[in-house]
Design an enzyme around this catalytic site. Structure first.
Site, PDB file in Angstrom:
ATOM      1  N   ARG A 228      -2.854 -10.764   5.467  1.00 20.14           N
ATOM      2  CA  ARG A 228      -3.338  -9.265   5.500  1.00 20.14           C
ATOM      3  C   ARG A 228      -2.058  -9.774   7.355  1.00 20.14           C
ATOM      4  NH1 ARG A 228      -2.201  -8.593   1.367  1.00 20.14           N
ATOM      5  NH2 ARG A 228      -2.739  -6.782   0.099  1.00 20.14           N
ATOM      6  N   HIS A 276       6.439 -10.890   2.250  1.00 16.53           N
ATOM      7  CA  HIS A 276       5.068 -10.811   1.620  1.00 16.53           C
ATOM      8  C   HIS A 276       5.767 -11.128   0.062  1.00 16.53           C
ATOM      9  CE1 HIS A 276       1.472  -8.426   1.760  1.00 16.53           C
ATOM     10  NE2 HIS A 276       1.760  -8.642   1.168  1.00 16.53           N
TER      11      HIS A 276
END
Length: 313
Positions: A228, A276
């Site tokens: 993250r 991502h």
């Protein structure tokens, strides 16, 4: 059996068809605003509060991914969002482990074979063979050693790299040195040449990759963030890159996504970026996992993958 499905971005039809094939006996519907009818199971990603709040009959909620931080943050804001006693499950591995292995191994080899240096030489029009790195001096350290971290560690040992991991509890992966807790973090960082982040996103891990941590890595280390963006202090990484302490970084996740066009990360020659995509949930694999978990719940057994809401993963 009634199942509701919610995801704000996925192509819904592919997912609904996959679940219908995996759980043919179930009535599966996409959640729409105003739907407050009973459901046995909910399959969600970052749902609005009303998807789960006061939903009658819920036996379990499945998060359509390995990360659960988004939904847990909503639970903190809205304590009544999920009825007490309803278990929350995440997708432990639905094709994501192999994707993470591919991503991590390809990038570690990219750095190990000095392709980053050769790319800069190519841009400069320079033909110059470079000294090779040695496997024994290219220690790879994984922050986080759960299901995905364990698979990544396993794949890297096969290439002959010294591999170590750091986590909340001791792990026993073949050929991998395990470090546990804050007291062993400095020893884990010392000598680590490639740092791969696969930690869960919790209040305890936010901002963990900061100046202090980066300074404890081997000189000229590399950073690969696959977890993250909240784990990384981007300004500290840029400073470490500019000083030469960190030689390169590969980033798949960011504090703000999409990454703003004015971010200096875009322009730094030693930073590589992907949007991502390191590991994505695949409908068929996810449906198979959820179907087997639902079957265990219906049988009265306790399946794997339940999230500890208090721990955050």
């Amino acid at each position: 059996m009634d199942i509701i499905f919610y995801h704000p971005a996925l192509t819904v039809d592919n997912w609904l068809q996959a679940f219908k094939r995996a759980i043919p006996q179930a009535r599966i519907r996409q959640w729409t605003k105003g739907d407050d009818a009973p459901a046995d199971y909910a399959l969600v990603w970052n749902p609005p509060v009303e998807v789960l709040r006061q939903r009658k009959g819920l036996k379990a909620v499945f998060v359509l991914g390995a990360g659960v931080d988004a939904i847990l943050s909503k639970f903190q804001q809205y304590p009544d969002m999920l009825a007490q006693g309803v278990p929350l499950y995440r997708l432990e591995d639905t094709g994501m482990a192999q994707q993470m292995q591919e991503y991590a191994v390809s990038q570690v080899l990219h750095w190990f074979r000095r392709f980053d240096d050769y790319q800069l030489q190519k841009i400069a029009g320079q033909w110059q063979p470079l000294d090779e790195y040695r496997h024994e001096e290219f220690t790879v350290g994984l922050l986080g050693a759960g299901v995905l971290g364990g698979k990544v560690a396993e794949s890297l040992t096969a290439w002959g790299f010294p591999v170590r991991c750091w986590s909340r509890s001791n792990k026993e992966y073949p050929g991998v040195s395990s470090y546990v807790g804050n007291e062993q973090l400095p020893a884990f960082l010392s000598g680590t040449r490639v740092l791969i982040n696969l930690l869960p996103n919790t209040p305890q891990t936010a901002g963990i990759i900061n100046q202090n941590l980066l300074n404890q890595l081997a000189e000229g280390a590399y950073v690969l963030n696959l977890a993250r963006g909240a784990h990384l202090v981007e300004s500290d990484l840029l400073a470490a890159l500019d000083s030469g302490k960190i030689k390169g970084a590969m980033l798949d996740v960011f504090a703000k996504e999409p990454l703003p066009v004015d971010s200096p990360l875009w322009r730094h020659p030693r930073v590589a970026i992907t949007p991502h995509i390191a590991a994505v949930s695949r409908p068929d694999e996810a449906a198979t996992f959820i179907a087997s978990t639902v079957a265990r719940i219906e049988e009265g057994t306790v399946p794997a993958g339940e999230v500890s809401i208090s721990r955050g993963y």
